[in-house]
Write an enzyme that holds these catalytic residues in place. Structure first.
Site, PDB file in Angstrom:
ATOM      1  N   HIS A 117      43.363 -58.635  22.222  1.00 22.81           N
ATOM      2  CA  HIS A 117      44.291 -59.482  22.974  1.00 22.81           C
ATOM      3  C   HIS A 117      43.699 -60.871  23.090  1.00 22.81           C
ATOM      4  CE1 HIS A 117      41.612 -58.938  26.460  1.00 22.81           C
ATOM      5  NE2 HIS A 117      41.615 -57.662  26.146  1.00 22.81           N
TER       6      HIS A 117
ATOM      7  N   GLU B  57      40.744 -51.263  34.138  1.00 24.10           N
ATOM      8  CA  GLU B  57      42.084 -51.290  33.558  1.00 24.10           C
ATOM      9  C   GLU B  57      42.899 -50.080  33.999  1.00 24.10           C
ATOM     10  OE1 GLU B  57      42.224 -51.660  29.336  1.00 24.10           O
ATOM     11  OE2 GLU B  57      41.007 -53.471  29.285  1.00 24.10           O
TER      12      GLU B  57
END
Length: 605
Positions: A11, A183
């Site tokens: 990302h 996360e």
């Protein structure tokens, strides 16, 4: 030596250009594509390259792809193992690795003329480490700690820099990952994974770490430079939260517990590293290094005399780190980062041309810093667009929303403007020489990567920037490197006796930070912002909507525009009604009336 760095696999795709060891340009693809984080970190998107950012970096230096000596791609597929053998539940990871192996060909396609044979795979965490170790000012010898979700087969790297050499000392093998655990909690709490981890950090301040003992069973350092972090049964600790649900005290408490557990583990890792290097300076990188609360605890309680955090600590920073590492290996000693303002910028003439094309009313005051300070003192919200855009996730006085810190309601007001959760804090910017009078913590703090205790006598004077726990994530401003911002801060203090201005990123929820003038005008036009300061020019919301009202009335055939205000002619009921429809909401047009300027010591204009 001309090296282009590329981050693309997971990302935050980005590109950076290093010439003879000097950082020339660096930018994230999201600023061009207008997709938050550039893309989602899924295997199916791993082929996408930061083509716009890469082309811009080359254009900034007047280079063509064939002029490059090397390209650093910040992932080495030869070091990776199948996901299932590493204990990861990622059944399509083999597709990600296949795309990584084909990266030289993909880059040749998006950058015609590039020789794919000059592309070099740089280990992901070495790229992170190089971005911090080589980017830090005045740290030719330093320790480096990298923590994130994952790289090829590890989630962590302890290393040491000596001159132009970077020596790895320890890497924690997957599936143990502090980043992945955080996360997982982000997703459990109803936020977007690999995007909203900072929201968990903010929410933690509203909770108590009453689950810390239980979490330590799953997350802890092992005493040998590594740690355990996997298999946390989040469902047993608190119920999951749906994205559309309000958070509960249990949610805040589990966030506080996870934050405390993370901090303890990081401190243990820092102590182990210092015991092996005995360095004075620690540099940090990786997505976990964006946790400014943990950074502050390392600086306060850790064994190092100084801690420096890479301003683009997430994966975007590996584009720069990969380029710096290849430069160092090929004999071009890397220079420290010149700052975070490494992205796009525009000349005054270019900005004025954009304003004329947009057909918006604008003016050029004698000093935009004074004009903005005056508006802020009157409790306006200001969109501040100046110089080159920032590299990394923090708005640092180039693409910012500014406001008066002396009224507590401005926190809610800004969160409404941005369309985000009300538990989210905003940050203060302050002149570096004034910061010790107000804030206790690591100074200077130019990249907004530490939290500071706000002095008790100042908490009631600047309530908009004081978080629920009495802290603030500050940005210190050096007048030698940021003269325009410094002038604005000084002008605001002359008017209000407050040396602080609220600073948050110039964007709305779910959108990347504003980058070019069109983005700025779109944001200004769609959000209740009172003033846009774009280069030396200003656009006032009242003037903007007055012009729109005049156009609406003129199109109805009955209008009179006198001295900047619309006045309908007698009997022009239809035109007046149309003008009313074009007017901004009352609270946007008259913000100072709804949010009166506070009567603090020294007064305010």
């Amino acid at each position: 030596m001309r090296v282009l760095g590329i981050n693309a696999l997971f990302h935050d795709p980005a590109a950076a250009l290093v010439i003879d060891g000097h950082t020339v340009a660096a930018a994230e693809e999201e600023r061009f594509s207008r997709r938050k984080h550039g893309k989602r970190p899924v295997p199916f998107a791993a082929w996408e390259m930061p083509e716009h950012a890469a082309r811009w970096c080359l254009a900034q230096a007047g280079l063509r792809p064939q002029d490059l000596d090397a390209v650093a791609y910040s992932f080495d597929p030869t070091l990776a193992r199948p996901a299932d053998t590493m204990g990861l539940d990622d059944p399509w990871d083999h597709l990600r690795l296949a795309y990584a192996r084909e990266a030289p060909g993909f880059l040749h396609t998006v950058l015609p003329g590039l020789d794919p044979d000059i592309v070099r795979f740089v280990p992901h965490h070495m790229a992170h480490a190089a971005s911090s170790a080589f980017g830090a000012p005045g740290a030719d010898s330093s320790s480096v700690l990298v923590l994130d979700g994952r790289g090829e087969r590890t989630s962590h790297l302890a290393a040491r820099r000596v001159g132009a050499h970077l020596e790895p000392l320890y890497g924690q093998e997957l599936p143990h990952s502090l980043g992945l655990v955080y996360e997982e909690l982000t997703e459990h709490l109803g936020f977007l994974r690999s995007s909203d981890e900072f929201k968990v950090m903010a929410l933690a301040s509203h909770g108590r770490p009453r689950m810390l003992g239980e979490l330590r069973r799953y997350v802890h350092a092992t005493g040998d430079g590594g740690f355990r972090a996997a298999g946390v049964p989040w469902h047993e600790l608190c119920p999951p939260r749906r994205p559309d649900e309000a958070w509960t005290q249990d949610h805040a408490d589990v966030a506080a517990s996870a934050q405390a557990c993370l901090e303890e583990t990081l401190l243990d890792l820092a102590r182990w590293l210092h015991g092996h290097t005995h360095d004075e300076v620690l540099t940090l990188a990786g997505g976990v290094a964006l946790n400014c609360v943990a950074n502050s605890r390392i600086a306060r309680e850790g064994p190092f005399g100084a801690v420096w955090v890479q301003p683009a600590a997430g994966d975007a920073g590996t584009a720069l780190g990969g380029a710096l590492l290849l430069s160092a290996e090929r004999g071009a000693a890397p220079d420290p980062m010149p700052g975070a303002a490494l992205g796009r910028g525009w000349s005054d003439a270019e900005l004025e041309a954009r304003l004329k094309t947009a057909a918006v009313p604008y003016e050029r005051p004698d000093d935009v810093a004074e004009t903005v300070a005056e508006a802020l003192a009157d409790n306006a919200i200001v969109a501040w667009f100046q110089g080159r855009s920032e590299y990394g996730p923090r708005a640092l006085g180039h693409r910012s929303l500014l406001a008066h810190p002396g009224h507590a309601g401005n926190l809610e007001r800004l969160n409404d403007v941005k369309g985000r959760e009300q538990f989210r804090p905003v940050a203060p910017m302050v002149l570096a020489e004034r910061a010790p009078d107000l804030f206790d913590g690591p100074l200077p703090s130019p990249y907004m990567l530490f939290v500071h205790d706000v002095a008790p006598e100042w908490r009631e004077r600047i309530p908009a920037v004081v978080h629920v726990d009495g802290t603030a994530r500050i940005q210190t401003v050096d007048a030698t490197t940021e003269p325009l911002v410094a002038r604005m801060l000084a002008a605001f203090e002359r008017r209000t006796d407050l040396p602080v201005v609220v600073n948050t990123s110039l964007n709305t929820a779910g959108r990347p930070m504003v980058d070019d003038p069109r983005d700025a005008l779109e944001c200004f036009g769609s959000a209740p912002v009172d003033l846009l300061a774009i280069g030396p020019f200003v656009v006032r919301r009242a003037d903007f909507f007055a012009a729109r009202r005049d156009e609406a009335a003129a199109s109805a055939g009955q209008s009179s525009y006198r001295q900047g205000s619309y006045e309908p002619t007698a009997g022009a009921d239809d035109a007046a009604a149309l003008a009313d429809d074009a007017a901004p909401p009352d609270w946007a047009a008259h913000g100072p009336a709804r949010y009166p300027t506070p009567d603090h010591q020294g007064g305010s204009r």
